[in-house]
Design an enzyme around this catalytic site. Structure first.
Site, PDB file in Angstrom:
ATOM      1  N   ASP A   1       0.852  -1.190   0.000  1.00  0.00           N
ATOM      2  CA  ASP A   1       0.000   0.000   0.000  1.00  0.00           C
ATOM      3  C   ASP A   1       0.889   1.242   0.000  1.00  0.00           C
ATOM      4  OD1 ASP A   1      -3.228   0.517   0.939  1.00  0.00           O
ATOM      5  OD2 ASP A   1      -1.816   2.203   1.062  1.00  0.00           O
TER       6      ASP A   1
ATOM      7  N   GLY B   1     -15.511   3.474   3.432  1.00  0.00           N
ATOM      8  CA  GLY B   1     -14.157   3.972   3.207  1.00  0.00           C
ATOM      9  C   GLY B   1     -13.503   3.465   1.933  1.00  0.00           C
ATOM     10  N   GLN B   2     -14.271   2.772   1.081  1.00  0.00           N
ATOM     11  CA  GLN B   2     -13.661   2.302  -0.171  1.00  0.00           C
ATOM     12  C   GLN B   2     -13.337   3.504  -1.057  1.00  0.00           C
ATOM     13  OE1 GLN B   2     -15.973  -0.571  -2.408  1.00  0.00           O
ATOM     14  NE2 GLN B   2     -14.325  -0.932  -3.884  1.00  0.00           N
ATOM     15  N   SER B   3     -12.109   3.532  -1.563  1.00  0.00           N
ATOM     16  CA  SER B   3     -11.715   4.655  -2.422  1.00  0.00           C
ATOM     17  C   SER B   3     -11.307   4.204  -3.817  1.00  0.00           C
ATOM     18  CB  SER B   3     -10.582   5.456  -1.770  1.00  0.00           C
ATOM     19  OG  SER B   3      -9.459   4.629  -1.552  1.00  0.00           O
TER      20      SER B   3
ATOM     21  N   HIS C   1     -10.330  -5.291  -3.641  1.00  0.00           N
ATOM     22  CA  HIS C   1      -8.996  -5.537  -3.083  1.00  0.00           C
ATOM     23  C   HIS C   1      -9.147  -5.809  -1.591  1.00  0.00           C
ATOM     24  CE1 HIS C   1      -9.886  -1.249  -2.774  1.00  0.00           C
ATOM     25  NE2 HIS C   1      -9.158  -1.257  -1.654  1.00  0.00           N
TER      26      HIS C   1
ATOM     27  N   HIS D   1      -7.091  -5.740   2.138  1.00  0.00           N
ATOM     28  CA  HIS D   1      -5.946  -5.218   2.884  1.00  0.00           C
ATOM     29  C   HIS D   1      -5.426  -6.327   3.807  1.00  0.00           C
ATOM     30  CE1 HIS D   1      -6.939  -0.827   2.127  1.00  0.00           C
ATOM     31  NE2 HIS D   1      -8.096  -1.389   1.851  1.00  0.00           N
TER      32      HIS D   1
HETATM   33  P1  AMP Z   1      -9.725   1.434  -0.022  1.00  0.00           P
HETATM   34  O1  AMP Z   1      -9.761   2.808   0.587  1.00  0.00           O
HETATM   35  O2  AMP Z   1     -10.178   0.336   0.872  1.00  0.00           O
HETATM   36  O3  AMP Z   1     -10.409   1.437  -1.377  1.00  0.00           O
HETATM   37  O4  AMP Z   1      -8.185   1.108  -0.269  1.00  0.00           O
HETATM   38  C1  AMP Z   1      -7.456   1.688  -1.299  1.00  0.00           C
HETATM   39  C2  AMP Z   1      -6.023   1.650  -0.857  1.00  0.00           C
HETATM   40  O5  AMP Z   1      -5.228   1.809  -2.018  1.00  0.00           O
HETATM   41  C3  AMP Z   1      -5.614   2.749   0.110  1.00  0.00           C
HETATM   42  O6  AMP Z   1      -5.106   2.159   1.313  1.00  0.00           O
HETATM   43  C4  AMP Z   1      -4.546   3.532  -0.649  1.00  0.00           C
HETATM   44  O7  AMP Z   1      -3.489   3.963   0.184  1.00  0.00           O
HETATM   45  C5  AMP Z   1      -4.071   2.507  -1.660  1.00  0.00           C
HETATM   46  N1  AMP Z   1      -3.518   3.039  -2.913  1.00  0.00           N
HETATM   47  C6  AMP Z   1      -4.053   3.985  -3.712  1.00  0.00           C
HETATM   48  N2  AMP Z   1      -3.275   4.167  -4.793  1.00  0.00           N
HETATM   49  C7  AMP Z   1      -2.243   3.303  -4.692  1.00  0.00           C
HETATM   50  C8  AMP Z   1      -1.096   3.008  -5.480  1.00  0.00           C
HETATM   51  N3  AMP Z   1      -0.849   3.653  -6.639  1.00  0.00           N
HETATM   52  N4  AMP Z   1      -0.244   2.043  -5.059  1.00  0.00           N
HETATM   53  C9  AMP Z   1      -0.469   1.393  -3.895  1.00  0.00           C
HETATM   54  N5  AMP Z   1      -1.525   1.626  -3.092  1.00  0.00           N
HETATM   55  C10 AMP Z   1      -2.402   2.575  -3.472  1.00  0.00           C
END
Ligand code: AMP
Length: 111
Positions: A29, A91-93, A98, A100
């Site tokens: 991450d 909190g999904q972004s 995926h 964690h």
């Molecule tokens: P979520 O918020 O559960 O959707 O998790 C998305 C995760 O992706 C977050 O923890 C971000 O820090 C991570 N993230 C976003 N862009 C990247 C990237 N380019 N490489 C690695 N991790 C990333």
């Protein structure tokens, strides 16, 4: 539109890969919440947990086995979190499924 993870899977964006096979990729991450914070990503563009269908379940089984392997490789077998955020309010972004894998520090109920 391709998500950041689609772009990483396609090799268009760099990432620190720790595992890859035909169906699954795992990367560190970019903003780790613990000493070990790995994202395990099925290559198939599934939006979120709620969108998984029965035909996707073999991929999810693979993801779990990859999580076990990485927990061993990164020496966090005795205690880790394995979670996914489903939807904006959780909190999904990034809207490509995926999981964690988080460990290496003591964690409380939510933090
Ligand atoms: P979520 O918020 O559960 O959707 O998790 C998305 C995760 O992706 C977050 O923890 C971000 O820090 C991570 N993230 C976003 N862009 C990247 C990237 N380019 N490489 C690695 N991790 C990333």
């Amino acid at each position: 539109m391709d998500t950041v993870f689609d772009q990483i899977i396609q090799g268009k964006l760099p990432a620190e890969k720790v595992y890859e096979d035909k169906n699954v990729i795992a990367i560190k991450d970019i903003a780790p919440k613990a000493p070990v914070h790995i994202l395990i990503i099925p290559k198939k563009p599934i939006k979120d947990l709620q969108s998984i269908t029965k035909e996707d379940l073999p991929i999810i089984e693979e993801v779990i086995l990859v999580a076990q392997k990485l927990a061993r490789d990164f020496n966090i077998e005795e205690g880790y979190r394995f979670l996914t955020n489903n939807g904006i309010s959780a909190g999904q972004s990034v809207f490509h499924l995926h999981f964690h894998l988080i460990g290496g520090r003591k964690m409380g109920i939510l933090g």
